[in-house]
Write a protein that holds these residues in place. Structure first.
Motif, PDB file in Angstrom:
ATOM      1  N   GLU A  21     -10.469   1.168  -8.914  1.00  0.00           N
ATOM      2  CA  GLU A  21     -10.804   0.821  -7.543  1.00  0.00           C
ATOM      3  C   GLU A  21      -9.584   0.968  -6.638  1.00  0.00           C
ATOM      4  O   GLU A  21      -8.469   0.646  -7.026  1.00  0.00           O
ATOM      5  CB  GLU A  21     -11.284  -0.625  -7.539  1.00  0.00           C
ATOM      6  N   GLY A  22      -9.817   1.453  -5.425  1.00  0.00           N
ATOM      7  CA  GLY A  22      -8.772   1.562  -4.414  1.00  0.00           C
ATOM      8  C   GLY A  22      -9.350   1.248  -3.048  1.00  0.00           C
ATOM      9  O   GLY A  22     -10.529   0.902  -2.920  1.00  0.00           O
ATOM     10  N   ARG A  23      -8.535   1.360  -2.029  1.00  0.00           N
ATOM     11  CA  ARG A  23      -9.006   1.052  -0.673  1.00  0.00           C
ATOM     12  C   ARG A  23     -10.218   1.905  -0.295  1.00  0.00           C
ATOM     13  O   ARG A  23     -11.139   1.448   0.370  1.00  0.00           O
ATOM     14  CB  ARG A  23      -7.885   1.272   0.351  1.00  0.00           C
ATOM     15  N   LEU A  46       5.574   2.163  -2.595  1.00  0.00           N
ATOM     16  CA  LEU A  46       6.398   0.970  -2.451  1.00  0.00           C
ATOM     17  C   LEU A  46       5.533  -0.251  -2.140  1.00  0.00           C
ATOM     18  O   LEU A  46       5.706  -1.317  -2.725  1.00  0.00           O
ATOM     19  CB  LEU A  46       7.424   1.203  -1.345  1.00  0.00           C
ATOM     20  N   ALA A  47       4.572  -0.077  -1.244  1.00  0.00           N
ATOM     21  CA  ALA A  47       3.689  -1.190  -0.875  1.00  0.00           C
ATOM     22  C   ALA A  47       2.837  -1.635  -2.065  1.00  0.00           C
ATOM     23  O   ALA A  47       2.662  -2.827  -2.296  1.00  0.00           O
ATOM     24  CB  ALA A  47       2.794  -0.778   0.290  1.00  0.00           C
ATOM     25  N   HIS A  48       2.338  -0.689  -2.819  1.00  0.00           N
ATOM     26  CA  HIS A  48       1.472  -1.037  -3.950  1.00  0.00           C
ATOM     27  C   HIS A  48       2.240  -1.597  -5.129  1.00  0.00           C
ATOM     28  O   HIS A  48       1.713  -2.401  -5.886  1.00  0.00           O
ATOM     29  CB  HIS A  48       0.636   0.171  -4.376  1.00  0.00           C
ATOM     30  N   ARG A  49       3.475  -1.196  -5.270  1.00  0.00           N
ATOM     31  CA  ARG A  49       4.300  -1.702  -6.371  1.00  0.00           C
ATOM     32  C   ARG A  49       5.074  -2.940  -5.936  1.00  0.00           C
ATOM     33  O   ARG A  49       5.835  -3.483  -6.698  1.00  0.00           O
ATOM     34  CB  ARG A  49       5.267  -0.624  -6.851  1.00  0.00           C
ATOM     35  N   LYS A  50       4.911  -3.333  -4.712  1.00  0.00           N
ATOM     36  CA  LYS A  50       5.630  -4.476  -4.140  1.00  0.00           C
ATOM     37  C   LYS A  50       7.137  -4.272  -4.244  1.00  0.00           C
ATOM     38  O   LYS A  50       7.895  -5.219  -4.370  1.00  0.00           O
ATOM     39  CB  LYS A  50       5.191  -5.775  -4.802  1.00  0.00           C
ATOM     40  N   GLY A  51       7.549  -3.005  -4.216  1.00  0.00           N
ATOM     41  CA  GLY A  51       8.971  -2.678  -4.195  1.00  0.00           C
ATOM     42  C   GLY A  51       9.680  -2.801  -5.505  1.00  0.00           C
ATOM     43  O   GLY A  51      10.882  -2.587  -5.577  1.00  0.00           O
ATOM     44  N   LEU A  52       8.965  -3.116  -6.557  1.00  0.00           N
ATOM     45  CA  LEU A  52       9.628  -3.367  -7.835  1.00  0.00           C
ATOM     46  C   LEU A  52       9.388  -2.243  -8.828  1.00  0.00           C
ATOM     47  O   LEU A  52       8.322  -1.644  -8.852  1.00  0.00           O
ATOM     48  CB  LEU A  52       9.118  -4.687  -8.431  1.00  0.00           C
ATOM     49  N   PHE A  86      -5.797  -6.173   2.825  1.00  0.00           N
ATOM     50  CA  PHE A  86      -6.207  -5.864   1.455  1.00  0.00           C
ATOM     51  C   PHE A  86      -7.461  -6.630   1.036  1.00  0.00           C
ATOM     52  O   PHE A  86      -8.156  -6.231   0.097  1.00  0.00           O
ATOM     53  CB  PHE A  86      -5.061  -6.111   0.468  1.00  0.00           C
ATOM     54  N   ARG A  87      -7.776  -7.704   1.731  1.00  0.00           N
ATOM     55  CA  ARG A  87      -8.993  -8.452   1.415  1.00  0.00           C
ATOM     56  C   ARG A  87     -10.239  -7.793   2.003  1.00  0.00           C
ATOM     57  O   ARG A  87     -11.358  -8.228   1.751  1.00  0.00           O
ATOM     58  CB  ARG A  87      -8.870  -9.893   1.912  1.00  0.00           C
ATOM     59  N   ASN A  88     -10.072  -6.746   2.787  1.00  0.00           N
ATOM     60  CA  ASN A  88     -11.192  -6.061   3.433  1.00  0.00           C
ATOM     61  C   ASN A  88     -11.431  -4.664   2.863  1.00  0.00           C
ATOM     62  O   ASN A  88     -11.872  -3.774   3.579  1.00  0.00           O
ATOM     63  CB  ASN A  88     -10.952  -5.960   4.943  1.00  0.00           C
ATOM     64  N   ALA A 113      -2.827   2.672   5.589  1.00  0.00           N
ATOM     65  CA  ALA A 113      -2.752   1.252   5.944  1.00  0.00           C
ATOM     66  C   ALA A 113      -1.310   0.844   6.194  1.00  0.00           C
ATOM     67  O   ALA A 113      -1.047  -0.106   6.926  1.00  0.00           O
ATOM     68  CB  ALA A 113      -3.361   0.395   4.833  1.00  0.00           C
ATOM     69  N   VAL A 114      -0.368   1.575   5.627  1.00  0.00           N
ATOM     70  CA  VAL A 114       1.054   1.262   5.795  1.00  0.00           C
ATOM     71  C   VAL A 114       1.560   1.782   7.137  1.00  0.00           C
ATOM     72  O   VAL A 114       2.281   1.083   7.851  1.00  0.00           O
ATOM     73  CB  VAL A 114       1.881   1.865   4.633  1.00  0.00           C
ATOM     74  N   VAL A 115       1.177   3.008   7.495  1.00  0.00           N
ATOM     75  CA  VAL A 115       1.563   3.634   8.762  1.00  0.00           C
ATOM     76  C   VAL A 115       0.313   4.317   9.316  1.00  0.00           C
ATOM     77  O   VAL A 115       0.070   5.492   9.032  1.00  0.00           O
ATOM     78  CB  VAL A 115       2.699   4.675   8.574  1.00  0.00           C
TER      79      VAL A 115
END
Length: 156
Positions: A21-23, A46-52, A86-88, A113-115
């Motif tokens: 599942e994705g957006r 980066l957004a999906h990995r939360k930068g880690l 992300f809840r939508n 969604a990021v830009v």
């Protein structure tokens, strides 16, 4: 048209779609998420990995989509006010699932969604024109560690 993905090296040698599942897709719809630039692909990842967790095990995939194939284009103005939350996901998934099931266009060009001023391209791996989509190169990915450090500062 060239599009880009940043993936773990074990997935970098083929145009693999997991069906997760994705957006823009519900579970089981096998699509590839790509971005119109390497920098947008990086920000999305980066957004999906939360930068880690970036390391030398990640690669940049350069993918060629023929100019002769069709795309459905979704603009931000067509979406609900909180589509980026992300809840939508359900509102965006409905659009993506209809596009996938109709099977008319190979690609779904959607705002990031990021830009939101930039676009991602979702590719339907079951579309007849998918065989025309080619992985043309795989590059090493070595992101600037400063961005990961900034994100780590703000995580609880």
């Amino acid at each position: 048209m060239l599009v880009f993905r940043i993936v773990h090296k074990r997935y970098a040698d083929s145009l693999f779609a997991s069906g997760l599942e994705g957006r823009w897709n519900s579970e089981g719809k096998k699509v590839l998420y790509t971005a119109e630039s390497i920098s947008l692909a990086y920000l999305e990842t980066l957004a999906h990995r939360k930068g880690l967790g970036f390391n030398k095990d990640f690669k940049i995939m350069i993918i060629k989509i023929p100019d002769t194939v069709d795309f459905q284009i979704v603009t931000s103005s067509e979406l609900t006010k909180h589509w980026r939350d992300f809840r939508n996901y359900s509102a965006c998934q409905k659009i993506g699932d209809i596009w996938f099931e109709n099977g008319e266009e190979l690609g779904l060009k959607v705002p990031s969604a990021v830009v939101p001023e930039n676009y991602n391209v979702v590719i339907n791996t079951f579309h007849p024109d998918f065989k025309k989509v080619k992985l043309i190169d795989v590059l090493d990915f070595e992101p600037d560690e400063r961005l990961e450090q900034i994100i780590k500062q703000y995580q609880s």
